[in-house]
Design a protein around this motif. Structure first.
Motif, PDB file in Angstrom:
ATOM      1  N   ALA A 121      41.899  44.412  50.312  1.00 11.24           N
ATOM      2  CA  ALA A 121      40.508  44.017  50.560  1.00 11.24           C
ATOM      3  C   ALA A 121      39.538  44.569  49.517  1.00 11.24           C
ATOM      4  CB  ALA A 121      40.085  44.487  51.955  1.00 11.24           C
ATOM      5  N   GLU A 122      39.966  45.529  48.711  1.00 11.22           N
ATOM      6  CA  GLU A 122      39.075  46.174  47.741  1.00 11.22           C
ATOM      7  C   GLU A 122      39.445  45.863  46.286  1.00 11.22           C
ATOM      8  OE1 GLU A 122      36.599  47.939  49.119  1.00 11.22           O
ATOM      9  OE2 GLU A 122      37.459  47.543  51.103  1.00 11.22           O
ATOM     10  N   ALA A 123      40.509  45.123  46.076  1.00 11.02           N
ATOM     11  CA  ALA A 123      41.054  44.952  44.721  1.00 11.02           C
ATOM     12  C   ALA A 123      40.133  44.181  43.785  1.00 11.02           C
ATOM     13  CB  ALA A 123      42.418  44.278  44.787  1.00 11.02           C
ATOM     14  N   HIS A 124      39.163  43.430  44.340  1.00 12.91           N
ATOM     15  CA  HIS A 124      38.247  42.650  43.492  1.00 12.91           C
ATOM     16  C   HIS A 124      37.034  43.466  43.051  1.00 12.91           C
ATOM     17  CE1 HIS A 124      36.521  42.489  47.501  1.00 12.91           C
ATOM     18  NE2 HIS A 124      35.351  42.153  46.956  1.00 12.91           N
ATOM     19  N   LYS A 125      36.909  44.705  43.532  1.00 15.40           N
ATOM     20  CA  LYS A 125      35.720  45.517  43.260  1.00 15.40           C
ATOM     21  C   LYS A 125      35.920  46.416  42.041  1.00 15.40           C
ATOM     22  CE  LYS A 125      34.337  45.880  48.140  1.00 15.40           C
ATOM     23  NZ  LYS A 125      34.064  46.824  49.255  1.00 15.40           N
ATOM     24  N   LYS A 126      34.774  46.877  41.505  1.00 18.61           N
ATOM     25  CA  LYS A 126      34.845  47.929  40.496  1.00 18.61           C
ATOM     26  C   LYS A 126      35.207  49.247  41.183  1.00 18.61           C
ATOM     27  CE  LYS A 126      31.965  46.373  36.659  1.00 18.61           C
ATOM     28  NZ  LYS A 126      30.859  46.739  35.743  1.00 18.61           N
ATOM     29  N   ILE A 127      35.894  50.099  40.448  1.00 19.42           N
ATOM     30  CA  ILE A 127      36.361  51.357  41.036  1.00 19.42           C
ATOM     31  C   ILE A 127      35.192  52.228  41.493  1.00 19.42           C
ATOM     32  CG2 ILE A 127      37.594  53.514  40.529  1.00 19.42           C
ATOM     33  CD1 ILE A 127      39.452  51.863  38.722  1.00 19.42           C
ATOM     34  N   ASN A 128      34.058  52.180  40.753  1.00 19.89           N
ATOM     35  CA  ASN A 128      32.914  53.014  41.141  1.00 19.89           C
ATOM     36  C   ASN A 128      32.223  52.520  42.411  1.00 19.89           C
ATOM     37  OD1 ASN A 128      31.381  50.829  40.248  1.00 19.89           O
ATOM     38  ND2 ASN A 128      30.845  51.799  38.302  1.00 19.89           N
ATOM     39  N   GLN A 129      32.635  51.375  42.923  1.00 18.74           N
ATOM     40  CA  GLN A 129      32.089  50.867  44.190  1.00 18.74           C
ATOM     41  C   GLN A 129      32.913  51.327  45.390  1.00 18.74           C
ATOM     42  OE1 GLN A 129      32.230  46.641  42.884  1.00 18.74           O
ATOM     43  NE2 GLN A 129      30.049  46.576  43.360  1.00 18.74           N
ATOM     44  N   LEU A 130      34.045  51.964  45.125  1.00 16.61           N
ATOM     45  CA  LEU A 130      34.955  52.344  46.196  1.00 16.61           C
ATOM     46  C   LEU A 130      34.642  53.737  46.737  1.00 16.61           C
ATOM     47  CD1 LEU A 130      38.368  51.211  44.640  1.00 16.61           C
ATOM     48  CD2 LEU A 130      36.801  49.873  46.062  1.00 16.61           C
TER      49      LEU A 130
END
Length: 297
Positions: A121-130
């Protein structure tokens, strides 16, 4: 043996960080690596990964000599350092594709690792958004991309909230089914929940290397008992195998014994013989935190 360490010593100028450390680990084992701050845990992990060399000793990973063939050994190792070194301006898949190119890993392996660590569910995000927990998952995904036989995790649960701790704990247990996992932590509950064996070092010296069950199953036991009347110390001192006792209030005691035998029936018989009634009686098992303090104090 997936990991074999033989008499490893490391010096930083005049300071000895590790003193003839030896241990081994097999496939499918999860090893908790414990010690106070400055004990030498991170130094040992850096030596295992070939990042630094010891002054003395031998290190083998998956039967490869790490000191003689560090690049070959690193192909079998997945490493998550204490400070997870991510490129936070990259997208999750982009970062993992970059890591895959270094190890020459097939692209389909990226999606398998994303699924394995629960990043779908998070793979499309930038890492700094996690969140910190999901960033740790990215680090773990990168560590297992090349399907290593050995995983070395340095403080993988630092800074995580309770829910994230449970998630990462379960992930480590899952990964440990077909790999050797060595991870350091200061959270004793994590070790008790996850590990098969425990290593404890202090000031570079190996103090303990045992199965967790054996470490906790020693000859000492503590019984908490509450009587219906006040009992004198002289009377309790007559109990067999007693080593100490402490009065917590008028009628309640913590009694420490040194024996493998369950002393609860003995305490019950003692009360009967002395005309005393027992209102409550239970064993207080030692936890890993208590054992850690005892060996490192």
């Amino acid at each position: 043996m997936s990991i074999k360490v033989k008499s490893v010593s490391k010096f930083y100028k005049n300071q000895q960080a590790l003193k003839a450390i030896s241990f081994s680990a097999d496939k499918g084992q999860i090893i908790g690596f414990l010690g106070p701050n400055g004990a030498g845990k991170s130094t040992m992990m850096k030596i295992l990964t070939g990042f630094i060399k010891p002054n003395e000793g031998q290190v083998f990973v998956d039967e490869i000599d790490v000191l003689q063939n560090p690049l070959e050994a690193q192909k079998t190792i997945g490493y998550l350092p204490e400070h997870n070194p991510l490129y936070t301006d990259m997208y999750v898949r982009e970062y993992l594709q970059f890591q895959a190119s270094i190890f020459k890993v097939a692209k389909n392996q990226i999606e398998l690792c994303i699924d394995k660590v629960g990043l779908n569910a998070e793979a499309h995000k930038k890492i700094n958004q996690l969140s910190k927990g999901y960033q740790q998952r990215v680090g773990l995904a990168a560590a297992i991309l090349h399907n290593p036989t050995v995983l070395i995790l340095d403080e993988p649960t630092t800074g995580l909230d309770p829910n994230q701790l449970v998630e990462i704990r379960e992930l480590i247990k899952e990964l440990g089914k077909d790999k050797t996992v060595l991870f350091s932590t200061h959270i004793m509950q994590e070790v008790e929940a996850v590990c098969d064996r425990v290593i404890i070092i202090k000031k570079g010296t190996l103090l303990v290397y045992e199965k967790l069950t054996e470490l906790k199953n020693n000859n000492q036991q503590t019984i908490k008992v509450t009587f219906n009347v006040k009992v004198k110390e002289q009377v309790l001192g007559k109990l067999a195998n007693v080593v100490s006792f402490k009065n917590t209030d008028n009628n309640s005691w913590y009694i420490n014994f040194e024996t493998e035998k369950d002393m609860r029936p003995i305490v019950f018989d003692f009360a009967q013989e002395n005309g005393i009634k027992i209102l409550s009686l239970n064993t207080q098992n030692k936890n890993l935190e208590t054992l850690f303090r005892e060996v490192t104090k």
